[in-house]
Write an enzyme that holds these catalytic residues in place. Structure first.
Site, PDB file in Angstrom:
ATOM      1  N   SER A  61       0.856  -1.192   0.000  1.00 25.84           N
ATOM      2  CA  SER A  61       0.000   0.000   0.000  1.00 25.84           C
ATOM      3  C   SER A  61       0.888   1.238   0.000  1.00 25.84           C
ATOM      4  O   SER A  61       2.111   1.144   0.109  1.00 25.84           O
ATOM      5  CB  SER A  61      -0.898   0.002   1.241  1.00 25.84           C
ATOM      6  OG  SER A  61      -0.101  -0.041   2.411  1.00 25.84           O
ATOM      7  N   LYS A  62       0.292   2.371  -0.108  1.00 24.99           N
ATOM      8  CA  LYS A  62       1.031   3.634  -0.010  1.00 24.99           C
ATOM      9  C   LYS A  62       0.028   4.734   0.297  1.00 24.99           C
ATOM     10  O   LYS A  62      -1.118   4.668  -0.145  1.00 24.99           O
ATOM     11  CB  LYS A  62       1.722   3.948  -1.343  1.00 24.99           C
ATOM     12  CG  LYS A  62       2.845   4.937  -1.211  1.00 24.99           C
ATOM     13  CD  LYS A  62       4.074   4.258  -0.698  1.00 24.99           C
ATOM     14  CE  LYS A  62       5.210   5.225  -0.491  1.00 24.99           C
ATOM     15  NZ  LYS A  62       6.436   4.498  -0.128  1.00 24.99           N
ATOM     16  N   GLY A  63       0.477   5.735   1.020  1.00 25.19           N
ATOM     17  CA  GLY A  63      -0.373   6.881   1.293  1.00 25.19           C
ATOM     18  C   GLY A  63       0.392   8.154   1.019  1.00 25.19           C
ATOM     19  O   GLY A  63       1.629   8.150   0.961  1.00 25.19           O
TER      20      GLY A  63
END
Ligand code: NAD
Length: 433
Positions: A122-124
């Site tokens: 994931s990444k934010g």
């Protein structure tokens, strides 16, 4: 602000975009396609893995110090969670886009998979320049962003970590915000936290330590017996300094290092203690008296055993790849080797430890942090380093065997292993309902 989790100042994306003049995510998909070709993945499975699972966009207001209200935009993207909860950093950068966040989320899936962590990717991100915020504005922005993405994150769902523009303090605010919502402390909600609230020993040195372990394994595999092997390190920051110290402890000789202002070179070896003192006073390595001044470009072409680019992306290109004299490159910085340089180095017999594993020490020790938080039992640094050594060395030999057996370069071999593992998990779980 420092970077972490491999994911991190991850600029494979930049290389991706430059390489093909397509978007970062399209380029990430092309890299996936190349690995899928190697392992003969079915079209059905390919279609699923080429897309991200979830992409959340949030627009949220923050009270600024001058009394105004500013609306910021942020994202949290999960690419795949077949192998476990999603794992990926949070980046604060003014130029970030959803396309880039998607590419970075996919990259995290492969990075976690190739080192065998039970995580998806994931990444934010928030589109903001954190240097332009006061501490209080940064805290308010972080707490509100954490609240906006709280529907996705949590110890069993998706675990953020620091990335470009964020740091342990930002992780502490996120941990506290999630804990306030839950009514009790939830330390396993993020990694890269300060040790006082459940962070892990050894996390700071982890990327440089992982790179050191891999360098030593590669020297052994290549039967390089230079006495001692010499090392040039571009980027004397968090990764570069840890690697310099740990490689020296392992008996190698650091002959050159650099930072953004330039480098220093002493073929007889640099006195790192004196250099660190100089750096404290002068704010950089340049001007160090016990060495000659060199440029960053010259450092890359020095006659050394090991070259560790640990600064920024795209420093080894088609232009200078023919002049690299190192026998081994440990790609500490994400995407330090441009795509067009990969085949040149390969043809010249220069062995590359690719970024996807070279700097994976960060996410591996983040995983240890999460495990320690969940069990509420913390390990000594020595135990963490031993476990890191085990995990990263095993991954290195997996990649090496695939590279040799399939006659592909180390980077493609790493991707092939990673994609195969995620595909296996996806297929065996099947499609719901
Ligand atoms: P850092 O900011 O601590 O250090 C970077 C160093 O590179 C500094 O010495 C800086 O002066 C130098 N530098 C900057 N621009 C340069 C240029 N154009 N030429 C030469 N030197 C330059 O960063 P870091 O945390 O050490 O990260 C370095 C690389 O490692 C990044 O690519 C990052 O994505 C990657 N990485 C870091 C971690 C981590 O946990 N720190 C984990 C995985 C990957």
């Amino acid at each position: 602000m420092r970077v972490a989790d491999g994911d991190v100042r991850s600029s494979i994306e930049i290389r991706m975009a430059v390489e093909t003049r397509v978007s970062a995510f399209q380029t990430a998909q092309r890299r996936f396609d190349a690995a899928a070709d190697v392992i003969g993945l079915s079209d059905d499975t390919r279609r699923g893995l080429r897309e991200v699972k979830r992409e959340l966009t949030v627009h949220f207001p923050v009270h600024m110090d001058d009394g105004s209200v500013h609306v910021f935009t942020g994202w949290r993207v999960q690419h795949n969670i077949s192998r476990g909860p999603a794992k990926g950093g949070i980046r604060y950068h003014p130029d970030i886009t959803l396309d880039l966040v998607k590419a970075l989320a996919m990259l995290m899936t492969w990075k976690c998979s190739v080192v065998g962590l039970p995580y998806g990717g994931s990444k934010g991100a928030v589109a903001v320049d954190p240097a332009k915020l006061s501490l209080s504005e940064l805290e308010h922005l972080t707490r509100r962003y954490a609240t906006e993405i709280a529907i996705l994150i949590g110890p069993e769902k998706d675990i953020p970590a620091p990335d470009m523009g964020t740091n342990p303090q930002v992780m502490a605010w996120i941990m506290d915000t999630i804990s306030m919502h839950s009514g009790h402390s939830v330390p396993a909600a993020v990694t890269g936290k300060p040790v006082d609230i459940g962070g892990s020993e050894g996390r700071i040195d982890a990327p440089g330590r992982g790179a050191t372990y891999l360098t030593l394994e590669a020297l052994k595999y290549l039967h390089i017996e230079d006495d001692p092997p010499t090392v040039a390190i571009q980027g004397y920051g968090q990764v570069g300094r840890s690697a310099a110290r740990l490689l020296t402890e392992a008996g190698l000789k650091i002959v050159a290092v650099s930072d953004s202002k330039g480098g220093v070179y002493n073929p007889s070896g640099l006195d790192l203690a004196a250099l660190d003192e100089h750096r404290q006073v002068r704010g950089g390595v340049t001007g160090f008296k016990k060495a000659e001044a060199i440029t960053n470009a010259e450092l890359l072409e020095l006659p050394v055993t090991v070259l560790v680019p640990a600064a920024v992306q795209d420093v080894i290109t088609a232009d200078n790849a023919t002049r690299i004299r190192a026998r081994l490159i440990t790609e500490g910085a994400n995407a330090a080797v441009a795509p067009e340089a990969d085949p040149i180095l390969h043809d010249r017999g220069i062995f590359l430890i690719p970024d996807i594993i070279a700097n994976a020490g960060g996410v591996i020790v983040s995983y240890f942090e999460w495990v320690q938080d969940l069990q509420a039992f913390f390990w000594e640094e020595e135990e963490i380093n031993t476990k890191l050594h085990h995990v990263i060395t095993r991954a290195f030999y997996d990649i090496l065997h695939t590279s040799v057996n399939k006659r592909i370069d180390m980077r493609l071999a790493a991707y092939a292993i990673a994609v195969q593992r995620v595909a296996n998990a996806t297929m065996v779980r099947g499609i719901y309902p």
